[in-house]
Design a protein around this motif. Structure first.
Motif, PDB file in Angstrom:
ATOM      1  N   GLU A 130      10.048  -9.297  -1.763  1.00 29.32           N
ATOM      2  CA  GLU A 130       9.458  -8.814  -0.513  1.00 29.32           C
ATOM      3  C   GLU A 130       7.970  -8.589  -0.703  1.00 29.32           C
ATOM      4  O   GLU A 130       7.561  -7.838  -1.592  1.00 29.32           O
ATOM      5  N   TYR A 132       4.627  -7.162   1.037  1.00 26.60           N
ATOM      6  CA  TYR A 132       4.250  -6.279   2.133  1.00 26.60           C
ATOM      7  C   TYR A 132       2.887  -5.655   1.882  1.00 26.60           C
ATOM      8  O   TYR A 132       2.389  -5.625   0.756  1.00 26.60           O
ATOM      9  N   THR A 133       2.281  -5.166   2.971  1.00 28.96           N
ATOM     10  CA  THR A 133       0.998  -4.480   2.901  1.00 28.96           C
ATOM     11  C   THR A 133       1.259  -3.018   2.587  1.00 28.96           C
ATOM     12  O   THR A 133       1.902  -2.304   3.360  1.00 28.96           O
ATOM     13  N   ARG A 169       5.138   0.841   3.882  1.00 26.87           N
ATOM     14  CA  ARG A 169       4.826  -0.528   4.278  1.00 26.87           C
ATOM     15  C   ARG A 169       4.208  -0.564   5.665  1.00 26.87           C
ATOM     16  O   ARG A 169       4.790  -0.060   6.626  1.00 26.87           O
ATOM     17  N   LEU A 170       3.041  -1.190   5.768  1.00 24.75           N
ATOM     18  CA  LEU A 170       2.356  -1.268   7.058  1.00 24.75           C
ATOM     19  C   LEU A 170       3.208  -2.000   8.082  1.00 24.75           C
ATOM     20  O   LEU A 170       3.271  -1.608   9.245  1.00 24.75           O
ATOM     21  N   GLU A 171       3.860  -3.100   7.662  1.00 18.78           N
ATOM     22  CA  GLU A 171       4.645  -3.907   8.595  1.00 18.78           C
ATOM     23  C   GLU A 171       5.751  -3.088   9.240  1.00 18.78           C
ATOM     24  O   GLU A 171       6.021  -3.243  10.444  1.00 18.78           O
ATOM     25  N   ASN A 172       6.402  -2.221   8.467  1.00 21.22           N
ATOM     26  CA  ASN A 172       7.449  -1.358   9.026  1.00 21.22           C
ATOM     27  C   ASN A 172       6.853  -0.181   9.785  1.00 21.22           C
ATOM     28  O   ASN A 172       7.320   0.184  10.859  1.00 21.22           O
ATOM     29  N   SER A 174       3.958   0.200  11.324  1.00 26.46           N
ATOM     30  CA  SER A 174       3.306  -0.091  12.602  1.00 26.46           C
ATOM     31  C   SER A 174       4.312  -0.206  13.737  1.00 26.46           C
ATOM     32  O   SER A 174       3.999   0.078  14.896  1.00 26.46           O
ATOM     33  N   ILE A 175       5.568  -0.616  13.410  1.00 30.20           N
ATOM     34  CA  ILE A 175       6.630  -0.673  14.415  1.00 30.20           C
ATOM     35  C   ILE A 175       7.319   0.675  14.546  1.00 30.20           C
ATOM     36  O   ILE A 175       7.550   1.174  15.658  1.00 30.20           O
ATOM     37  N   LYS A 211       0.977  -5.074  15.739  1.00 31.59           N
ATOM     38  CA  LYS A 211       0.613  -5.165  14.330  1.00 31.59           C
ATOM     39  C   LYS A 211      -0.886  -4.969  14.110  1.00 31.59           C
ATOM     40  O   LYS A 211      -1.382  -5.111  13.009  1.00 31.59           O
ATOM     41  N   THR A 215      -4.979  -0.908  11.078  1.00 31.45           N
ATOM     42  CA  THR A 215      -5.259  -1.943  10.082  1.00 31.45           C
ATOM     43  C   THR A 215      -5.910  -1.303   8.854  1.00 31.45           C
ATOM     44  O   THR A 215      -6.515  -0.223   8.957  1.00 31.45           O
ATOM     45  N   SER A 375      15.043 -14.992   7.624  1.00 28.82           N
ATOM     46  CA  SER A 375      14.758 -13.597   7.983  1.00 28.82           C
ATOM     47  C   SER A 375      14.990 -13.385   9.478  1.00 28.82           C
ATOM     48  O   SER A 375      15.581 -12.375   9.891  1.00 28.82           O
TER      49      SER A 375
END
Length: 449
Positions: A130, A132-133, A169-172, A174-175, A211, A215, A375
């Motif tokens: 995985e 991720y940011t 994790r930014l991806e998670n 941010s949502i 997203k 940032t 995915s």
């Protein structure tokens, strides 16, 4: 060619999910010696593309690629074929089987969907890891859009937790923030917890910047000069912006904000060039842009690539499945939030096809990004499991609800009630489909899709 590949991926993903979901009903039905009259990939109103009868079951492919079905004898389903139900129940009919067997048959599809997602996520974790940011690497905090500021964030905040759970994790994140009640950040050396403002969330969803509203803060280093105006400005590749009009703007988010305040104006930019400060004049266009590209290499500093062993991938696959399921529930809830009005931004098959991932191959053509495809398929499998479990007549969840009622009360729901409930459910689902398709069509004509 790109749209053809996206469409192929969508149809392939749906086909895999539908066939396996319907097998989840078909196999236990056969196991309990229940007659299955039809097994169809896609729907076949009026006619089918392919069909062949094997034994007592007709197998086929319909022309309407939005699902599929198994028609089980003696069951009130979306076909609304009730003639058979007027006769006495036969031993091979669904209605003649014990309630516990009927419950297993109805739960088979969503069970397969759940385990399929678990399998896919486990394989992805094992073979791809995985990437991720990593929020913990945001040493300079976050940059925030106007919608993000309205939500309660400030530029430079470091996100610590969301609803009390650590954020990594930014991806998670941010949502998750969009569906959260509160967020804790490190601000000016102190932890601050604030309630997320729904108006800011509505702006994020409306502007489709889920997203982008937060940032990582990266230095403003010029990588390319894309317009004649920027080429004539005196800026050069490798320049690091220090300030604009005397205002310190070392980070990209600060530069973007300052440019937006100076639309259509000429500005003085102080840059660091070869270790020495230089001042140049540049024109900002009407959209608040300089016409330069930004060096994104520093983004790699925030990326973590986590690998999993076989033993680790299985629980991680389960965790990712639960995360996806939780996300679906939250998204469903936000659709009916009167302040956010998420239903206005719902996407249907057209939106899904357009969002399917594609890669560029070595020759410049388009190719399938298989990890991204799987995915998506895992996420969509979870979505189908959740959607089918909603206790609405016409969906598996409706049948499960009536069966549980029978088990608890000790007698079945009257046949007429089942038929009327099924009719209401079908009407509701048709209305939902019209809303989804109408939303896609509206967005196409308004240029929002």
């Amino acid at each position: 060619m790109e749209i053809a590949i996206k469409l192929f991926q969508f149809i392939l993903s749906i086909s895999i999910l539908v066939i396996l979901h319907e097998l989840g009903h078909f196999l236990p039905a056969k196991w309990f010696k229940t007659k299955v009259e039809k097994f169809y990939l896609f729907f076949d109103p009026w006619f089918s593309l392919v069909k062949k009868k094997v034994g007592e079951t007709e197998y086929g492919i319909g022309w309407l690629p939005f699902g599929g079905y198994v028609k089980i004898a003696g069951m009130v389903d979306e076909s609304m074929d009730t003639e058979q139900l007027k006769q006495p129940a036969q031993p091979w009919e669904f209605r003649a089987k014990p309630a516990w067997q009927r419950l297993i048959i109805m739960l088979g599809g969503v069970t397969v969907n759940f385990f399929l997602a678990w399998l896919i996520y486990s394989c992805l974790s094992l073979f791809n890891g995985e990437m991720y940011t990593d929020l913990t690497k945001f040493n300079n905090g976050i940059g925030v859009s106007e919608a993000g500021k309205k939500m309660g964030f400030q530029t430079g905040d470091k996100i610590v937790s969301i609803d009390g759970k650590p954020a990594e994790r930014l991806e998670n994140a941010s949502i998750n923030i969009l569906f959260s009640n509160s967020v804790t950040v490190l601000r000016d050396g102190k932890e601050v917890t604030f309630k997320v403002n729904d108006e800011g969330v509505a702006d994020v969803i409306k502007q489709r910047e889920a997203k982008l509203y937060i940032t990582p803060r990266i230095p403003m280093i010029i990588d390319s000069l894309a317009t004649p105006a920027s080429q004539a400005s005196g800026l050069k590749k490798g320049d690091k912006v220090i300030s604009i009009n005397g205002k310190q703007t070392p980070y990209f988010d600060e530069v973007a904000t300052t440019l937006n305040e100076n639309k259509g104006k000429t500005i003085e930019i102080e840059v660091l060039r070869n270790g020495k400060p230089e001042v140049v004049s540049a024109s900002v266009d009407k959209d608040g842009k300089l016409g330069v590209g930004v060096d994104q290499k520093s983004m790699l500093n925030f990326v973590t690539n986590k690998q999993y062993s076989f033993g680790e991938s299985i629980p991680r696959g389960f965790a990712r499945t639960i995360e996806a399921l939780t996300m679906q529930v939250k998204q469903f809830k936000i659709m009916f939030n009167s302040k956010i009005q998420g239903y206005k931004n719902v996407g249907g098959p057209i939106a899904i096809v357009k969002s399917m991932p594609v890669d560029r191959d070595a020759d410049g053509g388009f190719a399938i990004n298989w990890p991204a495809f799987w995915s998506f398929t895992a996420m969509f499998s979870v979505w189908l499991a959740f959607l089918n479990l909603i206790p609405i007549p016409g969906l598996d969840g409706g049948h499960v609800l009536f069966t549980l009622y029978e088990i608890i009360v000790g007698k079945p729901v009257p046949q007429k009630v089942l038929e009327n409930a099924q009719m209401i459910g079908v009407i509701f689902l048709l209305g939902l489909m019209l809303l989804i398709f109408g939303s896609d069509i509206f967005k196409i004509f308004t240029g929002k899709l």
